[in-house]
Design a protein around this motif. Structure first.
Motif, PDB file in Angstrom:
ATOM      1  N   LEU E 256      25.801   8.979  39.067  1.00 38.78           N
ATOM      2  CA  LEU E 256      25.790   8.365  40.251  1.00 38.78           C
ATOM      3  C   LEU E 256      25.163   8.636  41.780  1.00 38.78           C
ATOM      4  O   LEU E 256      24.514   8.300  42.038  1.00 38.78           O
ATOM      5  CB  LEU E 256      27.075   7.498  40.382  1.00 38.78           C
ATOM      6  N   PRO E 261      22.338   4.409  38.549  1.00 38.15           N
ATOM      7  CA  PRO E 261      23.553   3.165  38.737  1.00 38.15           C
ATOM      8  C   PRO E 261      24.331   3.297  37.525  1.00 38.15           C
ATOM      9  O   PRO E 261      25.240   2.797  37.470  1.00 38.15           O
ATOM     10  CB  PRO E 261      22.816   1.853  38.993  1.00 38.15           C
ATOM     11  N   LYS E 262      23.914   4.131  36.560  1.00 37.09           N
ATOM     12  CA  LYS E 262      24.790   4.442  35.184  1.00 37.09           C
ATOM     13  C   LYS E 262      24.602   5.673  34.896  1.00 37.09           C
ATOM     14  O   LYS E 262      23.471   6.232  35.121  1.00 37.09           O
ATOM     15  CB  LYS E 262      24.069   3.604  34.154  1.00 37.09           C
ATOM     16  N   THR E 263      25.509   6.432  34.469  1.00 34.58           N
ATOM     17  CA  THR E 263      25.545   7.509  33.753  1.00 34.58           C
ATOM     18  C   THR E 263      25.196   7.509  32.445  1.00 34.58           C
ATOM     19  O   THR E 263      25.351   6.504  31.837  1.00 34.58           O
ATOM     20  CB  THR E 263      26.932   8.368  33.812  1.00 34.58           C
TER      21      THR E 263
ATOM     22  N   GLY F 218      24.765  -2.812  33.775  1.00 36.11           N
ATOM     23  CA  GLY F 218      25.487  -2.943  34.814  1.00 36.11           C
ATOM     24  C   GLY F 218      25.256  -4.326  35.568  1.00 36.11           C
ATOM     25  O   GLY F 218      24.083  -4.607  35.766  1.00 36.11           O
ATOM     26  N   HIS F 253      27.662  -2.099  46.751  1.00 33.31           N
ATOM     27  CA  HIS F 253      28.663  -1.337  46.338  1.00 33.31           C
ATOM     28  C   HIS F 253      28.777  -0.209  47.520  1.00 33.31           C
ATOM     29  O   HIS F 253      29.604   0.752  47.804  1.00 33.31           O
ATOM     30  CB  HIS F 253      28.859  -0.553  45.003  1.00 33.31           C
ATOM     31  N   GLY F 259      28.177   3.253  42.180  1.00 32.07           N
ATOM     32  CA  GLY F 259      27.321   2.498  41.401  1.00 32.07           C
ATOM     33  C   GLY F 259      25.892   1.833  42.074  1.00 32.07           C
ATOM     34  O   GLY F 259      25.083   1.355  41.380  1.00 32.07           O
ATOM     35  N   SER F 260      25.927   2.025  43.409  1.00 30.68           N
ATOM     36  CA  SER F 260      24.667   1.385  44.151  1.00 30.68           C
ATOM     37  C   SER F 260      23.509   2.356  43.924  1.00 30.68           C
ATOM     38  O   SER F 260      23.989   3.645  44.486  1.00 30.68           O
ATOM     39  CB  SER F 260      25.099   1.064  45.588  1.00 30.68           C
TER      40      SER F 260
END
Lengths: 321, 321, 321, 321, 321, 321
Positions: E256, E261-263, F218, F253, F259-260
Motif C-alpha cells: 500500500l 490500493p491492494k497488496t 476494493g 482514505h 489503501g488510497s
C-alpha cells in the motif's frame, strides 16, 4: 509605502520600517558600525549604518518603528540598505498591519464571539473556569489575542491563536449537534482551552519564536497545568470533571508521536482532536494555495505530505461552455 | 502454609488467604451463593461458598485475610475451592509477605538510603523540594514506599517503586562521576522524582491497577504537575531550574512514541532517560530468567523483543574441564 | 601558529600544515599546477601551487607536514592559499595535536587502564583471548590506540576508540555490581572487544573514513569474526562461551535496524548494548554542547533527535540570589 | 499405513511410527509410565505406555521407528494412543518419506544439478571454494542435502535447503543473461553459498528447530564466517573477491530490519537478494494455495501480508463457454 | 556538434539545439528580450536574445530544433548563451538522438518482440485484449513506444516504457517455467499491461513530466481503468478473468505504501510485483554505476537505500596474478 | 420472541429465526443429518436436524425465515439447538428488524434527505451525474439503501452506507460554510459518491462480507471507475472536472497505507478525507461506548488505538452537589 520585497538595487528609499534587531559591530580596521534587521509584513532585510555618530542618525531601540532614508545595494546576492538618516517614527506615521502578518478577521469581533460562546457553557464550574481565563485575566487576554497559533505552518500571524480557537470551537459546536452523545459543555470548554499553553510556548510578534519554557515543556503540558491551577481556585470543582478536561487537552494531538502523552480515551477528546486537525489542515491548505493560479502544481507541501494545486474554478458559465 | 499454586484436585485445604474479591450471586434455580477470588503471592484462585447462610461461614469483607476450610475441585480445567468454613483471620495468623509480591529489599533500608541521597543534593531549592515529598509528606511517603513501579512488566511488586527509584538514582550518581559535565543536583533530583506520578497512576496492592486519573493523565504528566505544585510553595525557587527539572521528568521515556511529550533536550534529561531505561530492561530480563534453567530458550519476551535464555554458568571449574 | 580557520582574505601566511591531499592538474591552456588540501584540527583548506617547478617548491608527499609561505585569497566564496614557497617540515617544527583531533585523555594512561581491566577477568580462556589482542598483537594495539570510534557523530578523534571502549567497560563494571546476575567475565570481555572491528572498518587519521571492507562488511561482523579467529587458536576454548561472546558483539547495536543481525538474547548482551548506547549518547551530547553558551538553543541535533541546549549553570551563589 | 491424522477415538492401531520423544514419568501414586511423542508426516501424537515393564514392550530409543499396537482414546480433547505392544521396526517395514515432510524433487538429481552449476564457475578461486564445501566436505554435503530451508514458512522439509538453493541459483543464472553487467562467477557462487549457514542454524529432522548457536548467531553471520574459513585455506584467494562474496551473503535479506547487517551495496548482492526473495515468496504462496479450491479465500497469510486465494483455472474450454 | 555541457565562458557557439522553452520578457527600462531554455541530451542551458527584432532572428516555436550563433558567458555562476542569429533547423541538420535520452535498444526490434510475445497468449479474450492496445490502437502504440517508464530514477528515456515492459515480461516468462503453478496467459498479459497507464501519467519528451491527470489519478488506477474499458468491448470477456487481471495491475507495486490500493492476493500478482521490482532495481543500479570506476564508492543512492559501488572486475588473468 | 443470546441449556425453544446457512452432512455411521446456522440480531447459533426425513421437517432454503421447535443443549461449550419441527415462516410472523442489525434512522427519510442534497448541486454535469446513480438507477438505489458501510468496525448494519454518506455530506456542507475556498459542488458530489464502490465491495445482509471483486479491487478503485463510466455517458462532461472528482474518491482514505493510491492533492479531497474520518471515528466510538456504564474502562479498542470509557455524565444537578 514601499514594501521591502519591492526594493531593487539602486533604489533610494525613504520609509518607515520595524527594526527587529540592531547591533553595533566593528570593522577589521576598528571602525564601529551598526547592523540592523528591518522588517515589514513582506520580508526581513539587512541594513547598515556605516556612520552611527552622524548627526542624521537619531536614538532608537530594537522593536521601534523607524523612519529611514538610504540607498539600496546588493551584497552576496541579497538586498541591503545603507542608511543615511534615521529617526524614531511617530504614531500615525505608520500602520502596524503593514509590518506584521495579521489575521484577516477583526480582533474585537473575534473576542466578542469567544465571550458569546462561553455563555453557552451552562455547567457552572466550567463556565467559571473559562471566565477565569477569558474574562478575568487581563494579561492572559492581551496575550491570547495577539498570539499566533504556530511559529510557521498555519495561523502564523497576530490573532492566529484566537482565530484557530474559534474555528475549532465552531466545529465542535457542529459536532455536538451531529453526534448528540457528546457532552456539550465539556467539549466546548476543551475546545476553548485546548491551545492556551501557546500563550507561554511562543513569544509575541515580531519574534514569534519558541520561548525557553515552551521548548522544554510544550504547550500541551503547560495548557493542562494552567487549567489545573485555575480550577483548583474554584471551590467545589469536581475532580473527575477536571481530569476529563485535562485529558482532552493532553490528547488533542491525537497520537503519541505528535506529542500528546495520551491518545484520546473519551469521545470528547477524540472530537476535539478531529476538530483541531481539520482546522489546522484546512488552514495549511488554504495558506498554501491562496494567491496561486488554479491548475498549477505547487510541489510537495511538507505538512500536507503531497504535491498540491488549487482546484480548477468551475462556474455555471465555464462548465456550460 | 500451602500456597495456592500447590493445590491439586481432591485436596482438603485449611489455610489463610487474602480475599481479593467477593460477590453474592444467584443460581438458575434462585439459590444464593458467593463467588470469591482468593489470592496469595503465587496465584489467584476461584472459590465458592454454596451455603453462605451456614453457621460455619462468618462475616468478612473484600481484602480481609480469611481462614478457610474447604475442598479442592476442578472446574473448566481450573482449580476451584468449595469453602465449607470461613472466618476472618487474626493478626499473627499470617505473614503479609506470603500474600503479595514484595521487593526483595528491606523497606526501611531503602527509605534510609533514599533520605541519605537527598542529603547529597546541596542546591537549597532542590533539597527543600525533595524533602517536601520524601520527608515532610506522610501520606506521600506511605504511598511511595508501598507502590509498585508498574502494573506488569518490571518491578510489579510492593516496594517496586522505591527500589526502581533508588537503582535509577545510583546509576545517575555513577554517571555524574563518569561524565562530569552533568549537573549533580539537577540529575539526582530528577532521578528521585521521575516516577512520583506513579503514586497516583497506580492503585495500591492487592489491586495494583491503573486509577481513573492514571489512565486519563499518566504518571509523566502528573509527576511534573506535582513537582510544580510543591516548588511553587518554596519561596524564591528559580523558575528556570523548575522548568529544567520538569523537562527531565516529561522527557524521561526518551521518545514521543513512548509517551513523553518532549524528547530529551538537556544532557541531564538524556542521562535520566538512559538510567531509567537501563534499570527497567535489566530488571525485566532478570525477572524473566530468574529461576529458569541456563541454556534453555524461554521464547519471545515481548518487552525485550527477543527470544531469550539464561546465560551459561561459567566457573573456573567448568571452563577448566 | 595561525590556524586555518583564522585566515582572512589578503593575509600572508607562513606556517606548517598537514598536507591531506595533493594532485597535479592542467589548466585550459595546458599549464601544469598543483592542487592541495591542507589540514589542521580546525579546518580543511584548498591551496594551489601555480608554479610547481619553481625553485622554492621542494619535494613532498601526501600526508607530509609541510612548511609553506603564501597568500590568502577568496575563490567561489571560500578561502584559498596560493603557495609561493614550500618544504617538508621537520620534527619539532610542529605539534601533531594541532593537526588532528585527539582524545583529551592520555594515550598511555588509557592503555594502562585497559590492561588493568583485563587482569580482573579470571576466566582463563577469556583472559587469554583478551591478551591475544591487547597484549600480544603489536600491530593491532597500535591501530586500536590510534583509531577513532566513528567517522563523525561521537569520539571522532585519535584515541576515540580506546576512550569509548574504556568508558563502556567501566559502565559494565558498574552494572556487574548493581545487577549481580550478570556474568562479570563475559560482560567485561564483551565490552573490551565489542568495537575491535572498527580497527578494520575505519582507516587511520588523517583520513578516518570507511575502508572498502569496512563499507562492505561493517565492524559488527568483522569484530565477531576476529574474535572467532583468535579463540580458535586457544586450546580448549569452550564453544558455547565463544558463541555467547560473539552474540554479545553481534547484538550490541540493540536492534536490527541499527545493523545488529541479532537483538540481545542474553542479559550480558543487553547490558553491553545499554552501556554502548549510554556512552555514545552522552559523548554526542557533550561534544554538541561543549564550548556553547548555557541557555542558548543549538537547533536540531540529528543523532539525538532533538533541539538541544546546555543546561543553566546553578551554583550555590546563583540559586541563593 | 494409517496416518496419525486419520485416527479416531476407539480405533485399534497397529502400525509403524517415528518416535520423536520419549520420557519416563511417575504417576501421583508413584507408578512409572512412559510418555511418547509419535510422528509421521501428517501429525504429532501423544502416546502412553502405562506398563513399561510388560513383556510386550521392547527396547527402543528416541528417533527410532517403532512398530506399535495400541488403542486410541481422547484426552483433553486430543487423540492419545495407549500402547500395549512395542518393538523397533526393521528396515523395509516403513518408508521414511511417510514420516517426514520431504522435497518433491529427487535428492540425487538435485545434488547432480548443483555440481553441474559449479562447473560453470570459471574463476579458479571461487570454483575451488565451492568445491571445498559441495564436493570435498562429506559431513557438510550430508547436512546440506537433508536440511530444510526454514523452521516454518517455506521449504520447511527435508531437502528444502538444496531445493531453494538451486531455484535461487537458476534465477541468478537467468539474471546474468538479462543483465549482462552482472559478474556471473561472483553471483552464482554467492547464490550457491548464501544459505549454507542454515546447516548450523537449524537442527536436522525430525527436530528441525533452531540450534543454540543458530539462535545466538544466525545463518547470515555463520554463512559468511564459514566462507571466510574455507577461503583462507585457498592460497592466493584475492581478499577483495572474498570481501565482495561475504558482502553478498551478509546483505541477502535486503534490509537491516530483516537481519542483514548490511544492505546491498553491489549489484550482485542486490540481484541475490531479489532471487532469494522471489523464490521464498513464490514457494510460500505455492505451499499456501496448493491443494486448496480455486476462488476460495484462505484468510490473511502472515508472511505474504494479504488475504489470498488460488487463481481461477482458465482453460481454452472454460473461457470459450 | 558541440554538446551543451562542453561549453565554456568565452566560446563562440554555432550549433543546432532543441528549444525546450521560450518566453518574451521586458527589462526594467522597458525593452523586450527573449529568454530560452536550450536542451540536448547532456544539459539544459539558458539563452537570451537581447534583440529579438534583429533581422538575424527568424521565426520559431517552443520544441523546435533551432540553429543558433551566439556567445557563451557566465551569469550567476551558470553558463548562458547570448544568441545573435537564430533560424529553425531543417530535417537532416540534426540527429534527434543527440537531444533526448534514448533507450539503447532498437525501437522497432522491441516492438516486434512485444508482438511476438502476444502470440504466445492463447486465451482468446486476453489475446484480443492485448491486441486492442498493442496492435489496433495507432495512437496508443505511438505513445507507448516513445514514453519513458519514469520521470527520473530508472528507464527515464525515450523507449524506456517498452524496454521495461519487455524485461518484466521476459522475467515473468521465466517464472512460468520455474513455477508451473503460475497461469501463463494471465501473468504474461498482466506483465504486458502493467504500466500502460504511464502513457497517460507522463507527458512525452522533451517534457517527460507528470500530466495533470497523472498527478491526480496515477498510472496504477488509469491502467486498470484502461483495461476495463477495452475488455468491456470484447464480447463474452469473462468477468472474473477481468477482475483478476485488474487486480494484478492494481497490486503490482506490492505494498500500500508504494501506491498500490491492494497488496497481491493472487500468485500471478505477486510474481508480477517481483518481476517489476527486480527490473526496476537492476536498472536503477545499472544506471547508477554505468560509466563509473570499479571499486570507487559513489555515495548513498536514494532509491537503493545504500552507499553503492561498481563491483571489482575479475577476469581469469586478474585473479591468477 | 426469545433472542438467541437469551437461550440456556435445557430450554425448549419455539420461535422464528433467519436460516443463514444450511448443509446436509453424514455421520460416521453413514446417517444423514442437517447442520444449520440460525441468526437473529443478537447472535449466530448452530442447530442440528438429526432426522431430516421426519414428517415435522418441512422444505426450506438458506436465507429463509423458519419457524422451529427444538431443545437447547451445550456442545463444546457453545449453545446448540436440536430441531424437532421446522417450517418456513410466513410474512407477518416475524419482524425483519429483529434479525438484522439496522440503522436507527428511517430508510425513506434518509433517502429523501439525500435527494434534497443533490438539488443543492448546481453544476449541471455534477447534478446529472449524481442523478444517474441516486435517481435513475433502480438497482443501484436498492443496493445503496440496504448496504452497510463496513463488514465490522462502524456502520456495520443495514442502511449503514446511506447513513454514513449523509453524515459525511452534512459535515462537508458545514465545511463549505466555514472554509469558503472550498468548491461546494465538487465537494458535495464527492461526499455523496465517495463510498458507492461499497455497493460492489460488500454483499448484502445477512452475509455482509467481501465479494470476490471487492476483495480483489476494493471500493476505492471501483467507486472511481463507476463514476468514470456514468460521467462518460454525459455529453460534454468536462474532463478536468471528472479527474478532480475521481481524485477526491481515490484519495479519501488520506494516506497510501490506508489503501488510497493517492494522497489528497486538492483541498476538497482533503476536506472529504477529514469528514470521512471524523464520521467513521465518531461512530466507532459511539458504537463502542453505547450501552456501557460511564466511568468504566472498556479495554483497548483496536480501531481507536486506546483504552476507552464513556464520559462521566454531568448535569447541572450532579455538578452542583
Amino acid at each position: 509605502m514601499k514594501y521591502l520585497n519591492e526594493l531593487a538595487e539602486g533604489d533610494k528609499v525613504s520609509a518607515v520600517y520595524l527594526c527587529k534587531k540592531a547591533a553595533t559591530l566593528t570593522t577589521k580596521n576598528g571602525k564601529e558600525y551598526m547592523s540592523l534587521t528591518l522588517m515589514d509584513k513582506t520580508a526581513n532585510t539587512d541594513a547598515k549604518i556605516w556612520d552611527p555618530d552622524s548627526e542624521g542618525i537619531g536614538d532608537f531601540d530594537e522593536l521601534d518603528y523607524i523612519s529611514i532614508i538610504g540607498d539600496v545595494t546588493v551584497f552576496n546576492g541579497a538586498i541591503q540598505i545603507n542608511i543615511r538618516r534615521l529617526r524614531r517614527a511617530e504614531d500615525g506615521e505608520y500602520n502596524p498591519s503593514d509590518y506584521l502578518p495579521m489575521s484577516p478577521y477583526d480582533a474585537d469581533g473575534m473576542y466578542t464571539q469567544l465571550k458569546n460562546v462561553i455563555e453557552t457553557v451552562k455547567n457552572p464550574y466550567l463556565n467559571q473556569l473559562l471566565k477565569s481565563f477569558f474574562t478575568d485575566d487581563r494579561e492572559f487576554i492581551e496575550s491570547f489575542r495577539k498570539s499566533s497559533a504556530a511559529k510557521t505552518v498555519h495561523h502564523g500571524f497576530v490573532g492566529g491563536l484566537i482565530q484557530h480557537t474559534l474555528a475549532v470551537t465552531r466545529l465542535c459546536k457542529y459536532y455536538t449537534k451531529a453526534y448528540t452523545v457528546l457532552d456539550h459543555d465539556l467539549l466546548i470548554s476543551a475546545a476553548l482551552l485546548h491551545d492556551i499553553g501557546k500563550v507561554r510556548e511562543l513569544t509575541r510578534f515580531p519574534e514569534n519564536d519558541y520561548s525557553d519554557e515552551g521548548q522544554l515543556l510544550g504547550h500541551i503540558y503547560m495548557g493542562a497545568e494552567m487549567v489545573a491551577e485555575n480550577a483548583k481556585k474554584i471551590e467545589g470543582f469536581p475532580t473527575k470533571l477536571l481530569t476529563e478536561l485535562q485529558h482532552c487537552i493532553l490528547a488533542h494531538h491525537g497520537e503519541l508521536e505528535f506529542g500528546s502523552p495520551k491518545t484520546p480515551e473519551l469521545i470528547e477528546a477524540y472530537a476535539l482532536h478531529m476538530a483541531d486537525n481539520t482546522d489546522a489542515k484546512m488552514e495549511t491548505f488554504l495558506e498554501a494555495v491562496s494567491g496561486k493560479e488554479p491548475d498549477k502544481w505547487l510541489g510537495i507541501n511538507r505538512p500536507l505530505g503531497a504535491n498540491i494545486r488549487r482546484t480548477s474554478v468551475w462556474t455555471e458559465e465555464t462548465t456550460n461552455e
